[in-house]
Design an enzyme around this catalytic site. Sequence first.
Site, PDB file in Angstrom:
ATOM      1  N   LYS A 201     -14.227   0.925   0.881  1.00 34.16           N
ATOM      2  CA  LYS A 201     -14.859   2.231   1.179  1.00 34.16           C
ATOM      3  C   LYS A 201     -14.419   2.965  -0.079  1.00 34.16           C
ATOM      4  CE  LYS A 201     -14.142   1.585   6.109  1.00 34.16           C
ATOM      5  NZ  LYS A 201     -13.600   2.264   7.350  1.00 34.16           N
TER       6      LYS A 201
ATOM      7  N   ASP B 162     -14.368   2.512  12.206  1.00 31.32           N
ATOM      8  CA  ASP B 162     -13.358   2.481  11.644  1.00 31.32           C
ATOM      9  C   ASP B 162     -12.026   2.437  12.430  1.00 31.32           C
ATOM     10  OD1 ASP B 162     -11.539   3.386   9.291  1.00 31.32           O
ATOM     11  OD2 ASP B 162     -11.421   5.234  10.093  1.00 31.32           O
TER      12      ASP B 162
ATOM     13  N   ASP C 217     -14.096   8.807  10.479  1.00 31.82           N
ATOM     14  CA  ASP C 217     -13.338  10.052  10.444  1.00 31.82           C
ATOM     15  C   ASP C 217     -13.143  10.773   8.954  1.00 31.82           C
ATOM     16  OD1 ASP C 217      -9.921   9.750  10.143  1.00 31.82           O
ATOM     17  OD2 ASP C 217     -11.200   8.288   9.802  1.00 31.82           O
TER      18      ASP C 217
ATOM     19  N   THR D   4     -11.958  -1.659   8.785  1.00 32.85           N
ATOM     20  CA  THR D   4     -10.847  -1.023   8.276  1.00 32.85           C
ATOM     21  C   THR D   4     -10.573  -1.184   6.910  1.00 32.85           C
ATOM     22  OG1 THR D   4      -8.401  -0.581   8.790  1.00 32.85           O
ATOM     23  CG2 THR D   4      -9.309  -2.726   9.428  1.00 32.85           C
ATOM     24  N   SER D   5      -9.869  -0.099   6.382  1.00 31.27           N
ATOM     25  CA  SER D   5      -9.570  -0.351   5.052  1.00 31.27           C
ATOM     26  C   SER D   5      -8.169  -0.994   4.928  1.00 31.27           C
ATOM     27  CB  SER D   5      -9.498   0.937   4.193  1.00 31.27           C
ATOM     28  OG  SER D   5     -10.873   1.389   3.988  1.00 31.27           O
TER      29      SER D   5
ATOM     30  N   ASP E  32      -8.184   3.552  11.803  1.00 28.03           N
ATOM     31  CA  ASP E  32      -7.344   4.804  11.637  1.00 28.03           C
ATOM     32  C   ASP E  32      -7.968   6.070  11.601  1.00 28.03           C
ATOM     33  OD1 ASP E  32      -4.660   3.456  11.226  1.00 28.03           O
ATOM     34  OD2 ASP E  32      -5.465   2.776   9.165  1.00 28.03           O
TER      35      ASP E  32
END
Length: 220
Positions: A139, A14, A164, A107-108, A16
């Site tokens: 996600k 991931d 995270d 990543t989102s 961030d």
Amino acid sequence: MTLPTRSYAAFLFDMDGTILTSIASAERTWTKWAIAHGLDAATFVPTIHGVQSVETVRRLNLLGVDPVAEAAAITAAEMVDVDDIEPIAGAAAFLASLPPERWTIVTSAPRALAEVRLKAAGLPIPATMIAADDIPNGKPAPDCFLVAAERLGVAARDCLVFEDAAAGITAGEAAGADVLVITATHGAAHDLAARHVRIIDYRDVTVVTQPDGGLVLAPR
């Protein structure tokens, strides 16, 4: 330090909160947006992490609000607020130690925003990166990690996911991957983190590449 002992075909990161911190930047933007829409920012802003912006807006069901247009405006604002974005401690050296064909970012964030943040943090942008633009179901759906593993030519069950946030942990689990939780930004307060191996950052961990290309984590 307790670490996974098995060998992995690839690492899926991931972005961030996992390899860089853009939380201050993101929360500034979302706080302004929340106040403008009459929301309680203190309650709302903690819910933004780990999911696509359009989904965050959509689940609010705000009357007269177009989630796609709002998400685009939020992304545009986030792209100009990058001054305090920085890598998670030890992340740059850890990523540099990995064979480039054995890891990627999942990543989102939209791709344009992800690239801006990675550049601001001084981190590499892998050619195989999966961003929000690539996956209709973000996600906590597992699609992003399944596609990332496919791009690397490996099975998701043979990957270690670095996450995270709760949505990402759930996505990694659903993809059948092992999950390692980075606690530098969000800590280990949420219940999902408790059932996985956790490390604060990357300063005390290294990777050993096996003769067959497999990756094994080890204490530094």
